[in-house]
Design a protein around this motif. Sequence first.
Motif, short mmCIF file in Angstrom:
data_model
loop_
_atom_site.label_atom_id
_atom_site.label_comp_id
_atom_site.label_asym_id
_atom_site.label_seq_id
_atom_site.Cartn_x
_atom_site.Cartn_y
_atom_site.Cartn_z
N GLN B 177 0.84 -1.20 0.00
CA GLN B 177 0.00 0.00 0.00
C GLN B 177 0.88 1.25 0.00
OE1 GLN B 177 -3.00 0.41 -0.72
NE2 GLN B 177 -3.21 2.57 -0.19
N THR B 192 13.18 -4.42 18.08
CA THR B 192 14.11 -3.84 19.04
C THR B 192 14.99 -4.95 19.62
OG1 THR B 192 12.39 -2.31 19.64
CG2 THR B 192 14.29 -2.41 21.09
N GLY B 193 16.25 -4.71 19.69
CA GLY B 193 17.11 -5.68 20.35
C GLY B 193 17.67 -6.76 19.44
N PHE B 209 9.12 -6.83 18.49
CA PHE B 209 8.93 -5.72 19.39
C PHE B 209 9.25 -4.44 18.65
CE2 PHE B 209 10.02 -9.52 21.65
CZ PHE B 209 9.03 -9.58 22.62
N TYR B 213 11.55 -9.09 12.82
CA TYR B 213 12.88 -9.69 12.76
C TYR B 213 13.39 -9.78 11.33
CZ TYR B 213 12.72 -10.81 17.66
OH TYR B 213 12.67 -10.69 19.03
N ASN B 305 21.64 9.55 14.30
CA ASN B 305 21.58 9.14 15.70
C ASN B 305 22.38 10.04 16.64
OD1 ASN B 305 20.04 6.48 15.89
ND2 ASN B 305 21.37 6.18 14.12
N THR B 308 20.24 12.73 17.88
CA THR B 308 19.15 12.45 18.80
C THR B 308 19.64 12.43 20.24
OG1 THR B 308 19.42 10.06 18.65
CG2 THR B 308 17.93 11.06 17.07
N ARG B 382 13.26 14.53 17.36
CA ARG B 382 13.53 14.96 18.73
C ARG B 382 12.62 16.11 19.15
NH1 ARG B 382 19.42 16.88 20.63
NH2 ARG B 382 19.05 16.62 22.85
N PHE B 389 0.10 19.40 14.54
CA PHE B 389 -0.01 20.50 13.57
C PHE B 389 1.34 21.18 13.38
CE2 PHE B 389 -4.08 19.97 15.76
CZ PHE B 389 -4.87 19.63 14.68
N ILE B 424 -2.84 5.19 8.56
CA ILE B 424 -2.95 5.32 7.11
C ILE B 424 -3.07 6.80 6.72
CG2 ILE B 424 -5.46 4.90 7.15
CD1 ILE B 424 -5.16 3.51 4.45
N SER B 425 -3.81 7.58 7.52
CA SER B 425 -3.99 9.00 7.20
C SER B 425 -2.70 9.78 7.45
CB SER B 425 -5.12 9.59 8.03
OG SER B 425 -4.93 9.31 9.40
N ASP B 428 -0.60 9.28 4.41
CA ASP B 428 -1.15 10.00 3.28
C ASP B 428 -0.85 11.50 3.39
OD1 ASP B 428 -3.16 9.58 0.92
OD2 ASP B 428 -3.82 11.41 1.94
N LEU B 429 -1.06 12.06 4.57
CA LEU B 429 -0.79 13.49 4.78
C LEU B 429 0.70 13.78 4.60
CD1 LEU B 429 -3.13 14.04 7.83
CD2 LEU B 429 -3.27 15.30 5.68
N GLN B 432 1.48 13.86 0.98
CA GLN B 432 0.98 15.11 0.39
C GLN B 432 1.95 16.25 0.64
OE1 GLN B 432 -3.09 16.55 1.01
NE2 GLN B 432 -3.59 14.53 1.80
#
Lengths: 267, 524
Positions: B177, B192-193, B209, B213, B305, B308, B382, B389, B424-425, B428-429, B432
């Motif tokens: 999709q 994770t991990g 998680f 995998y 990274n 962050t 971050r 918005f 899903i929205s 899509d946004l 756009q």
Amino acid sequence: MSEQDSSGDVETVAEQPPTPPEGSIVRPYGDTTGDGMVQISFTLPIPHSKVAEGAAAQLANKMGMDPALVVHAKPMGPGFTFFVVYGRVNHLVDTSKVVVVERDYPLLTPKEANAAIKRALRRRLTVVGACIGTDAHTVGIDAILNIKGFAGEKGLEYYRELKVVNLGAQVSVPQLVERARAEKADAVLVSQVVTQRDAHLLNTREMSAAFRESYPSDRRPLLIVGGPRFDEAMAGELGVDRVFSRGTTPGEVASYLVHQLTQRKAS
Amino acid sequence: MSRRPHGKLDLDPATVKQARALARKVGRPIVTTAKKHTTVAVERATLRLAGLEGADAEGTPWVNRLMDVVRADTGLEHGVALPVWDALARGEAGDLVSLAQKASAGSVTFRLPEGRDAARARTASRKQVGRGIKRIDQRRVERDRMIKRQGDAPRTPWIYLIVATGDIYEDIPQAQQAAREGADVIAVIRSTGQSLLDYVPEGATREGFAGTYATQENFRLMRAALDESGKELGRYIRLTNYASGLCMPEIAALAGMERLDMMLNDSMYGILFRDINPVRTFVDQRFSRQVHARAGIIINTGEDNYLTTADAIEAAHTVTTSQLLNEYFAKEAGLEDWQLGLGHAFEIDPEVPDSFRMELAHALLARELFPAAPLKWMPPTRHMTGDVFRGYLLDGFFNLVGALTGQGILLVGMMTEAVVTPWISDRDLALQNVRYVMNAAGELHRDFRPEPDGFIVTRANQVLGESLELMERILEHEHGLLDAIADGTFGLMKRPADAGRGLDGVAKKSSVYYNPASEILEEA
């Protein structure tokens, strides 16, 4: 409708609880006091059509929005439509009846946590972490300890005043106790992710018993367990100081550690 | 007459040359160390290239079982090839799987062959491992052919979207999709991990998680699904995964054999952020990059990274330094410029005055310093607060920097970052947002020339200068980069060369060490 009208509504009904304190009744604010205006957006799993827009308005009505104005509808692929709806809700909110579970320790930023440790202990605080038993899933302990962290928060390794010793997975209880003693741990963090037949509870009880046995009660490190299958109310029963459940972030753990250990020091 | 400025930032060619010279000086001793060592993961990757797949009843891969027995009998320092193909030649088993089975049952004893026996084992191992390399070559040719037939992404930057449900069978429809919605590249985030597992899980997996995998079967399933999407959409959809952590070389080999197109592969990420032993990381990384080079895979490095954990302004020069080092290590391993998706990110605090001008300066610096590399541009995370918005606006400005500085790979930012896994929205946004910016300002870079001595040019040159200073500081250490990593020069993490995860899987090569995969890859 004014605020007085709405509180009047409540008073006219017999059998109602006592009048809420003055000013505790509120409703959403758009651009006029009491207009009750809100904005929501959502997706329905149907193709865009007049019917779809009507369905969106119906959903908004059922959510208490009346009138509901579907201001935007956009197809997303063949089977979905995205909506933005503005409208007025008829619900009232009574702030005097809001129940919140207050955290019994303040949430600190890493900077504040470091400063508090420095102030209270004048040394770094040592944390030993491990997954005990046969559980090989270090996801939980790593999310809390690794600098990479979890949910946008850095792990405990990021805290300058915390010394973190992560023993990884499949650590035996005697190994854990031995290492905690060698490191002079202030706190021991144990994670249990994947468990069968309540192994996480048995392991935790074994762990807390071992620590009770090898430490005098006033010198024992703070014992903390965490994992998705734990109930936060079980700390006493398991013989640990704190249980953290699903969704706990490193900042919460750090804040708790600082709160407990700096208090312990003070008392 | 005034001279023509060099690019938009007028970077001094002598300084740029010096930056590369310093990176080489910092990196070379690391390469020397890497060449002198091997790891369990490199040896297991060699077995995988020789075609050893599958796992025992408990899910332990046969490569791990076999490696463990060989190591117990003859050690790690000679490599796995000589003892294994010697045992096969001695008729201990008919193929690798039965050998692994017999070895784990304790009915095979390995020895280090000598003389003619050693020569025989060398030849046989080279022949069999060569088939795996050949498969990688074929997959590369196949990719080129499919891109020609299906068509390539219609423009740059390539639009890079993430799926991560934990269940490969949920990931597949989501990825398809996302491709329909405009993604050119699909990345399947790992559980994770996984980076800390010293084995590659086996088979199709349905729970993870915060990710799925990385397994050979999952690679295969997703590849087939995206090939289908490519056919449907008339453009080849690239697939990305992660060659990082303790199994970096094995995952690189699997990616090559299953035709993945891009792999996250950073030179220092595992050391700094996962506490993996530095020597283990550098050895594994060199081998995995040689495999990627051979497979025509584009690597994505992880400089985002750094930002962050550290302040994006103060640490800007660490990004540049890491890019220069990643470039050196990559090229040394045989990767070409077009394969270097060097990373950087839009992570400056939006409350800081001139934050956008600074982002532009940093992104342009990466562009001009590495003109032929695709560059991987990472969105804000971050300072995404839950105010969706404001986050949407921030993502718009991120996209604008991407358009203005010719980024090659754009990881699409989600306004719900730090709130929920994308709906899903949200996706899509977000798309756009990208489309609007590319459509409205995609060609703006043609008109955009920062003032010669203005803020942007000055800032970019300052960051480059600080990067040179940092590399000089690294070189002042007795053992260079390894000492610098040990004393916390990068980020806040102190990672000594004799500690960290996976250290016990490292050995210094003996004088008779032999690895057919390395031999073939070095010849290229």
